[in-house]
Design a protein around this motif. Structure first.
Motif, short mmCIF file in Angstrom:
data_model
loop_
_atom_site.label_atom_id
_atom_site.label_comp_id
_atom_site.label_asym_id
_atom_site.label_seq_id
_atom_site.Cartn_x
_atom_site.Cartn_y
_atom_site.Cartn_z
N ARG B 159 -74.07 -44.81 -61.74
CA ARG B 159 -73.25 -46.02 -61.95
C ARG B 159 -74.05 -47.09 -62.69
NH1 ARG B 159 -69.16 -49.48 -61.69
NH2 ARG B 159 -68.97 -51.13 -60.14
N ASP B 162 -74.13 -46.43 -66.41
CA ASP B 162 -72.87 -46.83 -67.05
C ASP B 162 -72.81 -48.35 -67.25
OD1 ASP B 162 -72.15 -44.18 -67.04
OD2 ASP B 162 -70.92 -44.32 -65.23
N VAL B 163 -73.25 -49.09 -66.22
CA VAL B 163 -73.19 -50.55 -66.29
C VAL B 163 -74.15 -51.07 -67.36
CG1 VAL B 163 -73.76 -52.67 -65.04
CG2 VAL B 163 -72.41 -50.88 -63.91
N ALA B 166 -72.92 -50.42 -70.84
CA ALA B 166 -71.84 -51.34 -71.22
C ALA B 166 -72.40 -52.72 -71.57
CB ALA B 166 -70.81 -51.43 -70.10
N LEU B 167 -73.36 -53.20 -70.76
CA LEU B 167 -74.01 -54.49 -71.04
C LEU B 167 -74.77 -54.43 -72.36
CD1 LEU B 167 -75.78 -55.25 -67.67
CD2 LEU B 167 -73.76 -56.40 -68.59
N MET B 170 -73.09 -54.82 -75.58
CA MET B 170 -72.77 -56.21 -75.93
C MET B 170 -74.04 -57.03 -76.12
SD MET B 170 -69.43 -56.89 -73.61
CE MET B 170 -68.72 -57.88 -74.93
N ASP B 171 -75.21 -56.38 -76.19
CA ASP B 171 -76.50 -57.05 -76.39
C ASP B 171 -76.74 -58.13 -75.33
OD1 ASP B 171 -78.95 -57.73 -77.41
OD2 ASP B 171 -78.19 -58.76 -79.18
N ILE B 172 -76.48 -57.80 -74.07
CA ILE B 172 -76.65 -58.78 -72.99
C ILE B 172 -77.97 -58.58 -72.27
CG2 ILE B 172 -75.73 -59.63 -70.79
CD1 ILE B 172 -72.94 -58.98 -71.85
N LEU B 182 -72.01 -50.44 -55.32
CA LEU B 182 -71.68 -51.84 -55.59
C LEU B 182 -72.75 -52.45 -56.50
CD1 LEU B 182 -69.41 -53.70 -54.45
CD2 LEU B 182 -71.15 -54.62 -52.92
N VAL B 183 -72.33 -53.13 -57.56
CA VAL B 183 -73.28 -53.77 -58.46
C VAL B 183 -73.69 -55.12 -57.86
CG1 VAL B 183 -73.68 -54.64 -60.79
CG2 VAL B 183 -72.22 -52.65 -60.44
N ALA B 185 -76.40 -57.11 -58.85
CA ALA B 185 -76.89 -58.09 -59.82
C ALA B 185 -76.99 -57.45 -61.20
CB ALA B 185 -78.26 -58.64 -59.40
N VAL B 186 -76.79 -58.28 -62.19
CA VAL B 186 -76.78 -57.85 -63.57
C VAL B 186 -77.68 -58.80 -64.35
CG1 VAL B 186 -75.28 -57.98 -65.59
CG2 VAL B 186 -74.55 -56.67 -63.61
#
Lengths: 280, 280
Positions: B159, B162-163, B166-167, B170-172, B182-183, B185-186
């Motif tokens: 998971r 995948d997260v 995706a981030l 978007m160059d995050i 459960l996520v 923190a990002v």
């Protein structure tokens, strides 16, 4: 609103909104009963209304209390942190419901709340969105207050919408802060206020950033709607932000007038957007 | 490594890695020259090597220093926070280069670094990835140390991949923490260590979470590679994490042996993954 017109049962998490829903339902001539979740609902908030405190896991007890008080409509309102299975200590009915929730328990917050709404509906209750009662608190697209976003802010909002929608599709969070095209902070479990404060520490020189807060795409609208209050506005100002963009028609403002007053005083904008049709 | 075999120019941000690259290049018999970025490069780290400190905006001065010291190959290494245009105060050559960078300056960190690498190449330098020198520090897929991830950890890593992907699209950011699906923190601008610490405060009861740290998809590999050091391991342990998954072949370990020692002592796993072929 079509319903059997029995009592409105309010399943209450934290914050002031459970009382606002109770007031609105009462003003419509509906009896009100609040179920306050232990460790989340605030006694001062729900105290003035007929209420009982319950453990999150005591689903059997909850259902019988709701029926006993003649509730036909239910509203879930106020933040609840995802509980651990262990802390739930489910009663017999609770265990049965946990089995029905099944994998949703592990599918992120939104999966859990959506499954809970589905199960309450299967139990015969009409589950309402809080915005059905708090219609005065939900904004149409457009600027609230006197401060207008400029072209740079519009560009940051557009990027923020793309970011939050990508996060939301993964059921991660509802918000982010963008400054001059750069994503300063992204929200997961820590909540919006802490994310805003962190963005202030990552602040780059130049024009301030923008908070974007939206429903997750496909999110069950009747649980965990994005909420903005005067504290959100104050925190955003303290973090050096220039404004807040939020989802029109699907954001609860705990006190719209106070939000606008704070925003005007701080010189930051409040913009309600339709994320699917927002042009920078 | 094919090159004109001149000096290796090291464009140095923070942390210990610029010196490690210098040591490796020196061990290969190459002259070394370090350009330390004001406010980022650590004097103690680059002090033992031939070096000059420069402002980030002084591109003209940088290029002439690099040529003056006979540099044919360049390595960008060590974290640099994105500068503001104002703080850059570009010299004449710097202003010309900023014009060439153009929109990349506003396209997120990765766009900026990728553009910088492209421009240095156009100026006739061979831009190398730090991993070309630090090959001993880059892991093949598999477990380092003695602690093995279990099935739950594998699911959380899947998971997390995948997260982060995706981030990254978007160059995050490069990282996230996942606990039991459960996520927590990002990562955006705050950096990995602060993100890990925050995840500890959002920790849910039950088995600890997993840090996943990867290259952004399509990221310019010669700048800003994911880095893991003993402090990462200690921070992860303090936050209650069970392990760290990172990208094989594209992660720099500041001190591989110390990382493994810390991880074994703390009882957390270190897993190098190929994110495109990881099966939970």
């Amino acid at each position: 609103m079509t319903s059997a017109m029995g009592a409105v049962g309010i399943l209450a998490g934290g914050g002031p909104l459970p009382a606002k829903v109770a007031e609105a339902a009462h003003a419509q001539g509906r009896p009100v009963f609040i179920l306050g979740f232990d460790g989340f609902a605030e006694p001062d908030v729900i105290g003035p209304w007929p209420h009982e405190m319950v453990r999150l896991g005591a689903a059997g007890h909850m259902l019988s209390l709701l029926r006993q008080h003649g509730c036909t409509d239910l509203v879930l309102i106020g933040p609840i942190r995802r509980p651990s299975l262990r802390s739930l200590r489910p009663d017999t009915e609770g265990a049965r419901i946990l089995t029905r929730l099944g994998r949703a328990l592990f599918a992120g917050d939104d999966g859990l709340l959506a499954a809970l709404v589905r199960i309450l509906a299967q139990e015969g209750f009409a589950v309402r969105g809080a915005h059905e009662f708090l219609s005065h608190a939900v904004a149409q697209p457009g600027v609230l207050g006197t401060v207008q976003p400029d072209a740079l802010a519009h560009a940051d909002i557009r990027r923020g919408i793309d970011v939050v929608q990508a996060l939301g599709r993964m059921d991660i969070g509802q918000g982010c802060v963008v400054q001059n095209g750069l994503v300063l902070a992204v929200e997961a479990m820590e909540g919006t206020d802490r994310m805003i404060a962190r963005s202030g520490e990552c602040h780059q020189p130049g024009e301030g950033g923008v908070l974007v807060k939206l429903l997750k795409p496909g999110q069950e609208k009747r649980a965990d709607m994005p909420t903005i209050g005067p504290i959100t506005v104050r925190t955003a100002h303290a973090a050096g932000l220039r404004g807040i963009a939020f989802e029109a028609a699907h954001t609860l403002m705990t006190d719209k007038d106070a939000c606008i007053l704070e925003a005007d005083k701080a010189g930051i904008f409040l913009l309600a957007v339709d994320p699917d049709h927002f042009q920078p």
